[in-house]
Design a protein around this motif. Structure first.
Motif, PDB file in Angstrom:
ATOM      1  N   ARG A  29      51.744  38.375  31.322  1.00  0.00           N
ATOM      2  CA  ARG A  29      52.490  39.169  32.308  1.00  0.00           C
ATOM      3  C   ARG A  29      53.635  39.953  31.679  1.00  0.00           C
TER       4      ARG A  29
ATOM      5  N   LYS B 168      42.065  39.901  38.991  1.00  0.00           N
ATOM      6  CA  LYS B 168      43.157  40.770  39.472  1.00  0.00           C
ATOM      7  C   LYS B 168      43.668  41.662  38.346  1.00  0.00           C
TER       8      LYS B 168
ATOM      9  N   LEU C 192      46.169  29.057  25.928  1.00  0.00           N
ATOM     10  CA  LEU C 192      45.846  29.467  27.298  1.00  0.00           C
ATOM     11  C   LEU C 192      46.665  28.631  28.263  1.00  0.00           C
TER      12      LEU C 192
ATOM     13  N   VAL D  72      37.310  31.937  29.567  1.00  0.00           N
ATOM     14  CA  VAL D  72      37.125  32.641  28.292  1.00  0.00           C
ATOM     15  C   VAL D  72      36.679  31.635  27.233  1.00  0.00           C
TER      16      VAL D  72
ATOM     17  N   PRO E 226      40.553  36.419  35.394  1.00  0.00           N
ATOM     18  CA  PRO E 226      41.194  37.705  35.114  1.00  0.00           C
ATOM     19  C   PRO E 226      40.859  38.821  36.100  1.00  0.00           C
TER      20      PRO E 226
ATOM     21  N   GLY F 241      52.615  42.876  29.858  1.00  0.00           N
ATOM     22  CA  GLY F 241      52.007  44.170  29.539  1.00  0.00           C
ATOM     23  C   GLY F 241      51.142  44.156  28.282  1.00  0.00           C
ATOM     24  N   ILE F 242      50.955  42.986  27.691  1.00  0.00           N
ATOM     25  CA  ILE F 242      50.170  42.932  26.448  1.00  0.00           C
ATOM     26  C   ILE F 242      48.681  43.139  26.737  1.00  0.00           C
TER      27      ILE F 242
ATOM     28  N   MET G 128      43.748  47.114  36.105  1.00  0.00           N
ATOM     29  CA  MET G 128      43.541  47.991  34.942  1.00  0.00           C
ATOM     30  C   MET G 128      42.565  49.123  35.238  1.00  0.00           C
TER      31      MET G 128
ATOM     32  N   ARG H 164      35.721  39.680  25.482  1.00  0.00           N
ATOM     33  CA  ARG H 164      36.669  38.555  25.541  1.00  0.00           C
ATOM     34  C   ARG H 164      38.067  39.078  25.316  1.00  0.00           C
TER      35      ARG H 164
HETATM   36  C1  LIG Z   1      43.818  38.184  31.888  1.00  0.00           C
HETATM   37  C2  LIG Z   1      44.860  38.366  30.776  1.00  0.00           C
HETATM   38  C3  LIG Z   1      44.204  38.922  29.537  1.00  0.00           C
HETATM   39  C4  LIG Z   1      45.928  39.359  31.288  1.00  0.00           C
HETATM   40  O1  LIG Z   1      46.852  39.647  30.241  1.00  0.00           O
HETATM   41  P1  LIG Z   1      48.422  39.877  30.512  1.00  0.00           P
HETATM   42  O2  LIG Z   1      49.049  40.321  29.242  1.00  0.00           O
HETATM   43  O3  LIG Z   1      48.977  38.679  31.162  1.00  0.00           O
HETATM   44  O4  LIG Z   1      48.375  41.067  31.576  1.00  0.00           O
HETATM   45  P2  LIG Z   1      49.458  42.240  31.798  1.00  0.00           P
HETATM   46  O5  LIG Z   1      50.836  41.681  31.663  1.00  0.00           O
HETATM   47  O6  LIG Z   1      49.111  43.415  30.930  1.00  0.00           O
HETATM   48  O7  LIG Z   1      49.156  42.587  33.332  1.00  0.00           O
HETATM   49  C5  LIG Z   1      48.980  43.900  33.802  1.00  0.00           C
HETATM   50  C6  LIG Z   1      48.793  43.860  35.309  1.00  0.00           C
HETATM   51  O8  LIG Z   1      47.602  43.133  35.638  1.00  0.00           O
HETATM   52  C7  LIG Z   1      47.814  42.382  36.860  1.00  0.00           C
HETATM   53  N1  LIG Z   1      47.765  40.938  36.550  1.00  0.00           N
HETATM   54  C8  LIG Z   1      47.770  40.341  35.328  1.00  0.00           C
HETATM   55  N2  LIG Z   1      47.674  38.994  35.453  1.00  0.00           N
HETATM   56  C9  LIG Z   1      47.628  38.752  36.778  1.00  0.00           C
HETATM   57  C10 LIG Z   1      47.554  37.553  37.548  1.00  0.00           C
HETATM   58  N3  LIG Z   1      47.482  36.345  36.973  1.00  0.00           N
HETATM   59  N4  LIG Z   1      47.543  37.654  38.900  1.00  0.00           N
HETATM   60  C11 LIG Z   1      47.611  38.849  39.516  1.00  0.00           C
HETATM   61  N5  LIG Z   1      47.684  40.031  38.843  1.00  0.00           N
HETATM   62  C12 LIG Z   1      47.686  39.979  37.490  1.00  0.00           C
HETATM   63  C13 LIG Z   1      49.195  42.782  37.348  1.00  0.00           C
HETATM   64  O9  LIG Z   1      49.035  43.930  38.166  1.00  0.00           O
HETATM   65  C14 LIG Z   1      49.895  43.144  36.050  1.00  0.00           C
HETATM   66  O10 LIG Z   1      50.968  44.022  36.225  1.00  0.00           O
HETATM   67  P3  LIG Z   1      52.427  43.399  36.627  1.00  0.00           P
HETATM   68  O11 LIG Z   1      52.683  42.244  35.714  1.00  0.00           O
HETATM   69  O12 LIG Z   1      53.345  44.559  36.418  1.00  0.00           O
HETATM   70  O13 LIG Z   1      52.304  42.954  38.060  1.00  0.00           O
HETATM   71  C15 LIG Z   1      45.594  37.021  30.457  1.00  0.00           C
HETATM   72  O14 LIG Z   1      46.063  36.461  31.656  1.00  0.00           O
HETATM   73  C16 LIG Z   1      44.716  36.001  29.759  1.00  0.00           C
HETATM   74  O15 LIG Z   1      44.624  35.974  28.521  1.00  0.00           O
HETATM   75  N6  LIG Z   1      44.056  35.100  30.555  1.00  0.00           N
HETATM   76  C17 LIG Z   1      43.288  34.000  30.020  1.00  0.00           C
HETATM   77  C18 LIG Z   1      41.981  34.390  29.407  1.00  0.00           C
HETATM   78  C19 LIG Z   1      41.113  35.279  30.287  1.00  0.00           C
HETATM   79  O16 LIG Z   1      40.902  35.057  31.464  1.00  0.00           O
HETATM   80  N7  LIG Z   1      40.568  36.304  29.634  1.00  0.00           N
HETATM   81  C20 LIG Z   1      39.685  37.253  30.215  1.00  0.00           C
HETATM   82  C21 LIG Z   1      38.286  36.884  29.857  1.00  0.00           C
HETATM   83  S1  LIG Z   1      37.311  38.298  29.517  1.00  0.00           S
END
Ligand SMILES: CC(C)(COP(=O)(O)OP(=O)(O)OC[C@H]1O[C@@H](n2cnc3c(N)ncnc32)[C@H](O)[C@@H]1OP(=O)(O)O)[C@@H](O)C(=O)NCCC(=O)NCCS
Length: 151
Positions: free
Chosen positions: A90, A126, A22, A30, A124, A92-93, A131, A81
């Motif tokens: 960031r 935003k 993380l 999380v 998470p 798209g995963i 989504m 989770r």
């Molecule tokens: C939240 C999390 C799962 C997002 O996964 P990710 O693979 O980074 O997200 P994506 O690349 O698919 O993002 C898709 C869109 O979501 C939004 N987004 C994702 N992360 C963002 C951020 N930190 N700030 C603002 N917008 C965000 C954006 O619109 C993004 O599209 P873009 O990159 O084209 O602008 C990841 O940051 C994570 O694992 N965080 C830590 C653990 C957590 O908080 N888990 C959730 C608990 S239930």
């Protein structure tokens, strides 16, 4: 990034899933993957733990629950989770993993998916709103409840 694949959590990938990292500050939002794995083990009927593979590597973990008989409607088709590795965020995963849960929910006949998350700058929120999850309230513990309609 080459093609991504969603796969069940198995003995072959559990160690890699547990080693996902993380970014600093995200650990407040999380529970460790190891907790989810334990929860999935004791609730095998309802938990849906999956990994995302890309280029042969495990890059994310997601756990949903599916239980149309759950007394609490918050937990009938719900993302509990998820954790995209710090080095892979960031790209798209997370979107791919959420889409996989939505596909599974459609196949099981649900008309919405719920996500429950902690509010906060490094959280998470935003991501989930991007989504398509609409914030509808909060749990008794102050967590945000988001719903994505799928029909
Ligand atoms: C939240 C999390 C799962 C997002 O996964 P990710 O693979 O980074 O997200 P994506 O690349 O698919 O993002 C898709 C869109 O979501 C939004 N987004 C994702 N992360 C963002 C951020 N930190 N700030 C603002 N917008 C965000 C954006 O619109 C993004 O599209 P873009 O990159 O084209 O602008 C990841 O940051 C994570 O694992 N965080 C830590 C653990 C957590 O908080 N888990 C959730 C608990 S239930």
């Amino acid at each position: 990034m080459t093609e991504m694949r969603i796969a069940p959590l198995t003995a072959d990938n559990v160690v890699a899933a547990n080693a996902l990292t993380l970014k600093p500050g995200q650990e407040a939002f999380v529970a460790p993957v190891s907790h989810s794995i334990a929860e999935a083990y004791v609730n095998q009927e309802t938990m849906w733990p999956r990994v995302v593979e890309a280029d042969g590597n495990i890059v994310a973990f997601i756990m949903a629950t599916f239980n149309e008989e759950a007394a609490d409607e918050l937990y009938r088709a719900t993302i509990l989770r998820m954790n995209v590795d710090a080095t892979q965020q960031r790209r798209g995963i997370g979107r791919f993993a959420v889409d996989a849960v939505v596909d599974e929910a459609v196949n099981r006949g649900f008309d919405q998916v719920v996500a429950v998350w902690e509010d906060g700058d490094l959280g998470p929120g935003k991501f989930f709103t991007a989504m398509g999850f609409e914030i509808v309230g909060e749990t008794q513990y102050g967590e945000v409840i988001g719903i994505r309609k799928i029909s």
